[in-house]
Design a protein around this motif. Sequence first.
Motif, mmCIF file in Angstrom:
data_model
loop_
_atom_site.group_PDB
_atom_site.id
_atom_site.type_symbol
_atom_site.label_atom_id
_atom_site.label_comp_id
_atom_site.label_asym_id
_atom_site.label_seq_id
_atom_site.Cartn_x
_atom_site.Cartn_y
_atom_site.Cartn_z
ATOM 1 N N ALA A 1 0.828 -1.355 0.116
ATOM 2 C CA ALA A 1 0.099 -0.440 0.009
ATOM 3 C C ALA A 1 0.776 1.015 0.363
ATOM 4 O O ALA A 1 1.918 1.068 -0.192
ATOM 5 C CB ALA A 1 -0.694 0.025 1.224
ATOM 6 N N LEU A 2 0.308 2.725 0.192
ATOM 7 C CA LEU A 2 1.235 3.477 0.151
ATOM 8 C C LEU A 2 0.920 4.537 1.389
ATOM 9 O O LEU A 2 -0.054 4.366 1.544
ATOM 10 C CB LEU A 2 0.538 4.224 -1.420
ATOM 11 C CG LEU A 2 0.270 4.030 -2.642
ATOM 12 C CD1 LEU A 2 -0.419 4.821 -3.763
ATOM 13 C CD2 LEU A 2 1.949 4.275 -2.895
ATOM 14 N N PRO A 3 1.778 5.338 1.538
ATOM 15 C CA PRO A 3 2.023 6.126 2.687
ATOM 16 C C PRO A 3 0.935 7.386 2.308
ATOM 17 O O PRO A 3 1.466 8.652 2.261
ATOM 18 C CB PRO A 3 2.988 7.266 2.915
ATOM 19 C CG PRO A 3 3.788 6.951 0.647
ATOM 20 C CD PRO A 3 3.463 5.856 0.906
ATOM 21 N N ALA B 1 -4.089 2.675 -1.849
ATOM 22 C CA ALA B 1 -4.666 4.281 -2.548
ATOM 23 C C ALA B 1 -4.673 3.793 -4.338
ATOM 24 O O ALA B 1 -5.188 4.128 -4.884
ATOM 25 C CB ALA B 1 -3.962 5.199 -1.967
ATOM 26 N N CYS B 2 -4.147 2.380 -4.387
ATOM 27 C CA CYS B 2 -3.692 1.877 -5.930
ATOM 28 C C CYS B 2 -4.569 0.631 -5.663
ATOM 29 O O CYS B 2 -5.021 0.588 -6.845
ATOM 30 C CB CYS B 2 -2.098 1.749 -5.398
ATOM 31 S SG CYS B 2 -1.769 1.748 -7.663
ATOM 32 N N GLY B 3 -5.381 0.555 -5.086
ATOM 33 C CA GLY B 3 -6.223 -0.776 -5.393
ATOM 34 C C GLY B 3 -5.135 -1.794 -5.652
ATOM 35 O O GLY B 3 -6.406 -3.749 -5.560
ATOM 36 N N HIS B 4 -4.549 -2.108 -4.799
ATOM 37 C CA HIS B 4 -3.866 -3.801 -4.556
ATOM 38 C C HIS B 4 -4.957 -4.112 -3.464
ATOM 39 O O HIS B 4 -4.258 -6.009 -3.972
ATOM 40 C CB HIS B 4 -2.281 -3.621 -4.047
ATOM 41 C CG HIS B 4 -1.462 -2.262 -4.851
ATOM 42 N ND1 HIS B 4 -0.267 -2.253 -4.599
ATOM 43 C CD2 HIS B 4 -2.118 -2.100 -6.353
ATOM 44 C CE1 HIS B 4 0.637 -1.377 -5.803
ATOM 45 N NE2 HIS B 4 0.116 -1.610 -6.920
ATOM 46 N N ASP B 5 -5.690 -3.854 -2.408
ATOM 47 C CA ASP B 5 -6.828 -5.026 -1.660
ATOM 48 C C ASP B 5 -7.388 -5.233 -2.835
ATOM 49 O O ASP B 5 -7.563 -6.325 -2.946
ATOM 50 C CB ASP B 5 -7.023 -4.217 -0.454
ATOM 51 C CG ASP B 5 -7.945 -3.136 -1.037
ATOM 52 O OD1 ASP B 5 -7.177 -1.847 -2.412
ATOM 53 O OD2 ASP B 5 -8.726 -1.840 -0.396
ATOM 54 N N SER C 1 5.776 -5.136 -2.890
ATOM 55 C CA SER C 1 6.841 -3.876 -3.426
ATOM 56 C C SER C 1 7.288 -3.476 -4.595
ATOM 57 O O SER C 1 7.632 -3.179 -5.065
ATOM 58 C CB SER C 1 8.285 -4.048 -3.226
ATOM 59 O OG SER C 1 8.614 -3.955 -1.229
ATOM 60 N N GLU C 2 5.389 -3.277 -5.995
ATOM 61 C CA GLU C 2 5.400 -2.607 -6.522
ATOM 62 C C GLU C 2 5.787 -0.898 -6.313
ATOM 63 O O GLU C 2 5.941 -0.444 -7.264
ATOM 64 C CB GLU C 2 3.668 -2.933 -6.914
ATOM 65 C CG GLU C 2 3.927 -2.872 -8.003
ATOM 66 C CD GLU C 2 3.244 -1.223 -8.459
ATOM 67 O OE1 GLU C 2 3.702 -0.416 -9.299
ATOM 68 O OE2 GLU C 2 2.628 -0.907 -7.685
ATOM 69 N N GLU C 3 4.858 -0.600 -5.199
ATOM 70 C CA GLU C 3 4.914 1.083 -5.167
ATOM 71 C C GLU C 3 6.049 1.274 -5.664
ATOM 72 O O GLU C 3 6.524 2.057 -5.535
ATOM 73 C CB GLU C 3 3.912 1.558 -4.000
ATOM 74 C CG GLU C 3 2.952 1.301 -4.522
ATOM 75 C CD GLU C 3 2.103 1.641 -5.398
ATOM 76 O OE1 GLU C 3 2.543 2.483 -6.135
ATOM 77 O OE2 GLU C 3 0.436 1.540 -6.126
ATOM 78 N N ALA C 4 7.239 0.778 -4.501
ATOM 79 C CA ALA C 4 8.749 0.991 -4.970
ATOM 80 C C ALA C 4 9.297 1.259 -5.850
ATOM 81 O O ALA C 4 11.105 0.742 -6.046
ATOM 82 C CB ALA C 4 9.371 0.655 -3.855
ATOM 83 N N LEU D 1 -5.858 7.059 -8.883
ATOM 84 C CA LEU D 1 -5.205 6.289 -8.269
ATOM 85 C C LEU D 1 -4.361 6.726 -7.623
ATOM 86 O O LEU D 1 -4.013 8.199 -7.732
ATOM 87 C CB LEU D 1 -3.988 5.316 -9.179
ATOM 88 C CG LEU D 1 -5.268 4.178 -10.024
ATOM 89 C CD1 LEU D 1 -4.320 3.277 -10.979
ATOM 90 C CD2 LEU D 1 -6.321 3.368 -9.140
ATOM 91 N N HIS D 2 -3.527 6.569 -6.078
ATOM 92 C CA HIS D 2 -2.927 7.480 -4.989
ATOM 93 C C HIS D 2 -3.932 8.435 -5.310
ATOM 94 O O HIS D 2 -3.028 8.969 -3.625
ATOM 95 C CB HIS D 2 -1.894 7.565 -5.848
ATOM 96 C CG HIS D 2 -0.818 6.581 -6.426
ATOM 97 N ND1 HIS D 2 0.533 6.916 -6.877
ATOM 98 C CD2 HIS D 2 -0.885 5.033 -6.695
ATOM 99 C CE1 HIS D 2 1.126 4.977 -6.863
ATOM 100 N NE2 HIS D 2 -0.330 4.498 -6.716
ATOM 101 N N SER D 3 -4.973 8.572 -5.494
ATOM 102 C CA SER D 3 -5.533 9.646 -4.040
ATOM 103 C C SER D 3 -5.677 9.231 -2.896
ATOM 104 O O SER D 3 -6.101 8.214 -2.837
ATOM 105 C CB SER D 3 -6.747 10.536 -5.439
ATOM 106 O OG SER D 3 -7.595 10.516 -4.332
HETATM 107 ZN ZN LIG Z 1 -0.206 3.073 -7.329
#
Ligand SMILES: [Zn+2]
Length: 477
Positions: free
Chosen positions: A138-140, A168-172, A203-206, A447-449
């Motif tokens: 997930a995202l910070p 916030a990217c919907g990975h869930d 760690s997809e976001e990274a 996404l990311h919002s």
């Molecule tokens: Zn993302």
Amino acid sequence: MTDPSSFHTNSDAASRHEASNNLHLEVSVSRHATFALCCFVLIVPAARGQQASLDALIDREMPSLLSTYKSLHAAPELSHHEQKTSAFVAGELRTLGYSVTDHVGKYAGHPEWAGYGVVGVLRNGQGPTVYVRTELDALPVEEKTGLPYASKVRAKDDEGREVGVMHACGHDIHITSFLGTAKMLVATKEQWRGTLVMLAQPSEEAISGARAMLDDGLYTRFPRPDYVLALHDWAGLETGKVGYTPGYVLASSTSVDVTLRGVGGHGSAPQLAKDPILEAAEFILAIQTIVSREDSPFDPAVVTVGSIHGGTRPNIIPDQVHLQLTIRTYKEEVRQHILAALARMAQGIAAADGIPPSLSPTVTADAGDYSPATYNDPQLTARLAQVFKTALGPENVIELPPIMASEDFCRFALEDRQIPICLFALGAVDPAKLAESRRTGVPLPGLHSSLWAPVPEPTLRTGVKCMTSAALDLMKK
Ligand SMILES: [Zn+2]
Ligand SMILES: [Zn+2]
């Protein structure tokens, strides 16, 4: 903070994070029993050789999938720290009968980060090897959706800052669709043959997790894939629909650090200084001409300055300014040209401003924060588009243009596109709201919002149905 064990400090943030995850685990454990029971019920008709109706199977699973989704949404974990999410996914796959290996992933240069990748293998006779991939992280971002299952998790990021954490990217959505797919493909086992590999990537976001899993021997410790599939929720597409993009679908992403140096001094005496703030202003404007004047209009590219830091007081000319850029391209040669142009322009502006060679700028592409472009194998994508049209009706399957966002999913194709991959778009937005937004021109949260709130149903249903249908087609008897 980079050590996952540091979650268990006495700070308020860590305690709240832990409490939330404990809650998540309790929910998961109690659901385990339900999951196992449903699994038994589903396998019985399949074992009798009856033609399973995927819709009926998914219908029966929806309450459990919605509850899984909400539990995951309420308990997000940051990249490199997906400990509990990973354990949950591994446990679910084991319950379904997959042969599961967890803790897959080695981060080059970061031994302090544990690899939380999960690989679940289901062998079902001779046939192709199909990978289905999800992300775990997930995202910070501090969630502001106000949903009853909104995340209240706070944690420390790798720099030690306390941050809100949100899917916030919907990975869930992806994890839940992935688990639903894993279950459907067990239930329909008599309809396919081959080897199914369920791949949960950290760690997809990274943009570091796919590489970490490959570096840890993904394709040698486990069967090498014939196809790798993924889905991503899509902000511009109605729930109930999917989208596909043959060829380039996502851009490469390169992070670049630029340090422009000058000679500091008093703000009232610029003639005695070499002002790096002015140099930065010139540089930022100059680099806008790379895309507009140097690149072919047929080669999409983006140069964005996302951060600029320099100076402390109104009356001090600082010694240096630090900028962080992101570069997006599809073609590698375009990326190389942009990197060269950035260095050339930084040097040229410094020289024009009379900055001594000993203080010349540095322009550094961060090798660790780079992902190649994602290229959907055109043949595989065309085949899947047909599968989706049969599953959802042609009106619900849309060809979408590529975008300049990035993913590390492309890594699973290996260099030179050795393995056909396809990432397709999963619509996630209320159709009425999207129609209203198109009418008024007022954009919806993307996404990311902190306001990103995919509609769980029928998004999850569509995700499970399409991913299951795709795997069934590629491995059909
Ligand atoms: Zn993302
Ligand atoms: Zn994502």
